[in-house]
Design an enzyme around this catalytic site. Structure first.
Site, PDB file in Angstrom:
ATOM      1  N   MET A 171      -2.823  -3.596  -6.387  1.00  0.00           N
ATOM      2  CA  MET A 171      -1.391  -3.885  -6.491  1.00  0.00           C
ATOM      3  C   MET A 171      -0.797  -3.553  -7.855  1.00  0.00           C
ATOM      4  SD  MET A 171      -0.661  -4.767  -3.540  1.00  0.00           S
ATOM      5  CE  MET A 171      -1.999  -3.749  -3.020  1.00  0.00           C
ATOM      6  N   MET A 230       0.787  -1.233   0.000  1.00  0.00           N
ATOM      7  CA  MET A 230       0.000   0.000   0.000  1.00  0.00           C
ATOM      8  C   MET A 230       0.821   1.287   0.000  1.00  0.00           C
ATOM      9  SD  MET A 230      -2.973  -0.975  -0.216  1.00  0.00           S
ATOM     10  CE  MET A 230      -3.412   0.736  -0.341  1.00  0.00           C
TER      11      MET A 230
END
Lengths: 777, 82
Positions: free
Chosen positions: A363, A179
């Site tokens: 992602m 993240m």
């Protein structure tokens, strides 16, 4: 009507499924319902609410217990995240706690063998090792590495122990691997972390643009909401931008296949079209936006102790306009392989002022050596057009872990952070934190130390000697794993691991501490849409397993920090939460009270006077917007404006060549969650996908004379493994590219990946390195 | 013995086809039809079988999406009257 128990459960299952159907359609149904709108849960079980243990969506689950065991789960209709729906992993929630090899007692390694120990022995040993190392080598010789699966109070306890107790910034978490680019994207553009929008956008948008995001498998309940939106509004479009066709692609109106890393060029091409066709929003830009340019050719973090600091300069709109002129459709087609017509079609979705757009990513954009830049560039499209901060018009970065946001990002369990978006480099932030903690201001070091990759490099070099790993499995997830596995096993390192099952990471541990998980303890998670959710303890953990926050507090006390951790064990979570909450009040990250979360199905911060905030930075919803302003990006304290960044396309550090001709992309699968340490204990999930595999394009396979199901050797410059080939499986990579899931501890694909990272976010890129495929003769 | 309540979203023109598939080939009970949605109850001997059945429903080309709404793993082998 009289039922036996089995019939009763069948009836309940049907009634609950009926009640979960989208409300609009139920109201439209003509026949009289045979089921009530509000279905009571089985009165023979005890029920309570919890967020799901798996991904960052934060679905609400009703957990049914009987005789101290979890025996049923139901989607929580009262939770607006999933409105009663659960994905296939919801099936597995009762099973995840009952694996046969749960860790139930502390274990200490003696002469290579693990032996059962008491908690007293184990905690004393851990505390002594920390104290000895600090005394001999200094406070930066010890570290803790946690997780986006840490509950909020676990993370807070760890942060306080390190920054207020030990006086070291050696705390990191695995959210750095998933993240960090989203965080640095938010911070550099808006001055504050986390999204302005929320899941309510899914019922309002006209177009969903998925940037490298397989939502169908990774966020299935959110994707279900998108599909429902499309079903009820035929004009709605789904665009899937990716390097590989996935189960998401079959639902897309447009599939945009791009070469790895070329999303940077694509986003700039869209911005150019918006500007050159005069479809930008000058009023919005004038009121709310600044333009900046940062350093370029910024490196890839491949060297130990890599250091980078950006030096932004302000530029004008005209200079920015000139900057993106290079990204013509023709030029970008060369870089990306995307036909010019498709680039123009995609640009039209953003440019058309009547089309409400939600951009989504996870992602694919974050695990990127230019992850911060691509986050910036997608925000640019929303800021240029003013399609932001209103229902149905927003960028929304999705998260992969249940509390990557709530714990790692909001509590700040990273080397450079303090709670509520504060940073250790800011003296005012250190002062405020020191006051709340009751420590001297200079206790909190002003300099960040190691990001995750650098932390494991420091362990390899011996700069870090003692490391405690909680709720994560770095011996599966670290890129360039061979280096970090051997580094952690070197003489003179002392590793503590807290987990629920044995993993490759417990293999390297000197002490293993058994953890209580999910509803075996009280907790809080914070999800993608800023929603903080609480759950109560519902069942006892097995054996002597204990919560992670309890473990930290006990070690901290043994090290002499009892004054900082003087909590009542019976109310530990409440006390930690209320103390952490103090950091948030008046900051725009304001949390509600403990009692409010006990009652609510979560609340989206900022919570002001007991009310949540679905949309930030907009006067209609957000109490922190100044009077007289419609939109205010108050996260940027000086300007109160967002930033449109001039960022270029730059190639990744390793690209396929004659020797290593394929791109390797790694990722997840629906059936397994991250490293599989939990889901592989659930028999039906394990059997559904028992091992990792290599997904490749059938034409590439044909060129290499490789058959479906054949085992091949996959080799990079860093390592090799053998994998079975899957052709025409769930996914289909483009030519020259292969996909391998990373969940399988017996086939560690991260032995091959490259430990290059984004110089700004320090997040590694797991989506791009070069490999070759060899037939096994 | 796992018992699940499933919601299934179906392309409207294929409702009957999907209902037949679920009844005849997946051994699921279609408890109710509401608009383009089906309420399905699955009961199996093992969790693995349940996973397979759910996956089979998801894999039907006419099914847009499906979700779990209720899942019980309570041992009801010994049935008792309420």
């Amino acid at each position: 009507m009289k039922f036996n128990r089995r019939e009763f459960i069948r009836h309940l299952a049907a009634a609950t499924a009926f009640a979960s159907l989208p409300v609009g359609l139920i109201n439209c149904s003509k026949g009289k319902s045979e089921y009530p709108d509000d279905v009571p849960l089985d009165p023979n079980l005890s029920w309570d609410k919890a967020p799901c243990r798996f991904c960052g969506t934060g679905c609400g689950v009703m957990v049914g217990t009987k005789d101290g065991k979890i025996v049923a789960v139901a989607g929580d209709k009262l939770n607006s995240v999933n409105k009663g729906l659960l994905c296939i992993k919801g099936y597995s929630l009762p099973g995840i706690v009952y694996g046969e090899d749960r860790l139930t007692k502390p274990l200490i390694r003696n002469n290579g063998k693990l032996k059962t120990a008491s908690w007293e022995e184990a905690l004393d040993l851990v505390a002594n090792k920390y104290k000895e190392s600090i005394q001999q080598y200094g406070s930066d010789s010890v570290a803790i590495y946690g997780s986006g699966q840490w509950t909020i109070t676990d993370g807070y306890a760890a942060l306080k122990w390190f920054k207020a107790g030990i006086g070291s910034n050696n705390i990191e978490a695995n959210a750095r691997l998933c993240m960090a680019s989203a965080v640095s994207g938010f911070i550099t553009t808006f001055g504050a972390d986390e999204p302005m929008g929320c899941y309510d956008d899914f019922e309002k948008a006209d177009a969903f643009v998925l940037w490298g995001n397989n939502m169908s498998e990774m966020h299935p309940m959110l994707f279900t909401r998108i599909l429902e939106r499309k079903r009820n509004a035929e004009w709605v479009k789904i665009v899937d931008i990716g390097t590989r066709k996935t189960p998401t692609t079959q639902f897309a109106d447009m599939y945009v296949q791009m070469k790895p890393q070329s999303d940077l060029a694509l986003a700039n091409a869209i911005a150019r079209i918006i500007i050159n066709t005069n479809r930008y929003n000058p009023d919005f830009i004038k009121a709310n936006v600044l333009f900046q340019k940062g350093k370029e050719n910024i490196g890839y973090g491949l060297e130990d102790k890599f250091n980078f600091n950006d030096e932004p300069i302000e530029v004008s709109f005209e200079e920015y306009k000139q900057y993106v002129q290079k990204y013509t459709p023709e030029y970008v087609e060369q870089i990306s392989g995307i036909p010019q017509g498709k680039i123009k079609q995609l640009a039209e979705i953003y440019a058309d002022k009547f089309t409400k757009v939600v951009s989504l990513w996870c992602m694919g954009m974050n695990q990127h050596t230019r992850g911060t830049w691509i986050n910036n560039l997608v925000y640019n499209l929303h800021l240029l057009t003013g399609k932001i901060c209103e229902p149905g018009n927003n960028p929304l970065s999705l998260t992969g872990q249940p509390s990557a946001c709530g714990t790692v990002r909001e509590v700040g369990t990273l080397t450079h952070r303090l709670p509520a978006d504060m940073v250790v480099t800011n003296p005012d932030h250190r002062k405020k934190s020191a006051e709340i903690w009751g420590v001297q201001e200079d206790k909190i070091p002003a300099k960040p130390t190691y990001n995750t990759v650098e932390m494991f490099r420091a362990l390899d070099r011996g700069d870090i000697k003692v490391l405690w790993i909680q709720v994560t499995n770095p011996m599966v997830t670290m890129p360039n794993l061979n280096r970090y596995r051997s580094g952690s096993e070197k003489e003179g390192r002392f590793i503590v691991v807290s987990d629920v099952y044995p993993t490759p990471t417990t293999e390297i541990a000197d002490v293993i501490l058994p953890s209580a998980m999910w509803v075996e303890r009280e907790g809080f998670f914070g999800n993608t849409e800023r929603r903080t959710q609480h759950w109560k303890k519902m069942v006892n953990p097995p054996g002597e397993a204990k919560p992670d926050n309890w473990q930290i507090v006990e070690v901290a006390k043994r090290m002499g920090y009892g004054n900082l951790f003087n909590y009542n064990p019976e109310t530990l979570d409440k006390e930690l939460f209320e103390e952490y909450r103090k950091f948030t009040i008046g900051t725009g990250h304001d949390l509600g009270t403990y009692e409010q979360y006990v009652e609510a199905r979560g609340l989206r911060w900022p919570v002001v006077n007991g009310r949540e905030t679905p949309y930030r930075y907009t006067a209609q919803y957000d109490a922190f917007v100044s009077k007289g302003k419609e939109i205010e990006f108050y996260g940027n304290k000086k300007t109160h404006k967002a930033v449109i960044w001039a960022r270029p396309y730059e190639a990744p550090p390793e690209v396929p060549d004659k020797e290593y001709p394929f791109w390797l992309v790694t990722g997840r699968v629906l059936e397994h969650w991250h490293t599989g340490s939990i889901t592989r204990r659930v028999p039906h999930l394990h059997q559904a996908v028992p091992e990792a595999y290599l997904e490749m394009n059938p034409d590439d396979a044909n060129d290499l004379r490789i058959q479906n199901g054949e085992t091949v050797r996959v080799v990079s410059r860093r390592g090799e493994i053998e994998l079975k080939v899957v052709l025409n499986g769930k996914g289909n990579p483009q030519r020259g590219s292969v996909f391998v899931p990373f969940f399988d501890e017996n086939k560690l694909i991260n032995r091959l990946t490259l430990d290059a990272y984004c110089p700004i976010s320090k997040q590694p890129d797991y989506k791009k390195c070069a490999i070759k495929i060899e037939k096994i003769l | 013995m796992p018992i699940s309540g499933i919601g299934v979203s179906v392309q409207p023109q294929f409702l009957e086809k999907v209902k037949n598939e679920i009844r005849n080939n997946i051994s699921g009970e279609v408890a109710r039809t509401v608009g383009d949605y089906l309420v399905v109850v699955l009961e199996t001997e093992t969790p693995k079988e349940m996973e397979k059945k759910f996956e089979a429903i998801l894999q039907l080309p006419e099914v847009t999406t499906a979700w779990v709404a209720y899942h019980s793993v309570e041992d009801v082998a010994v049935e008792s009257s309420l």
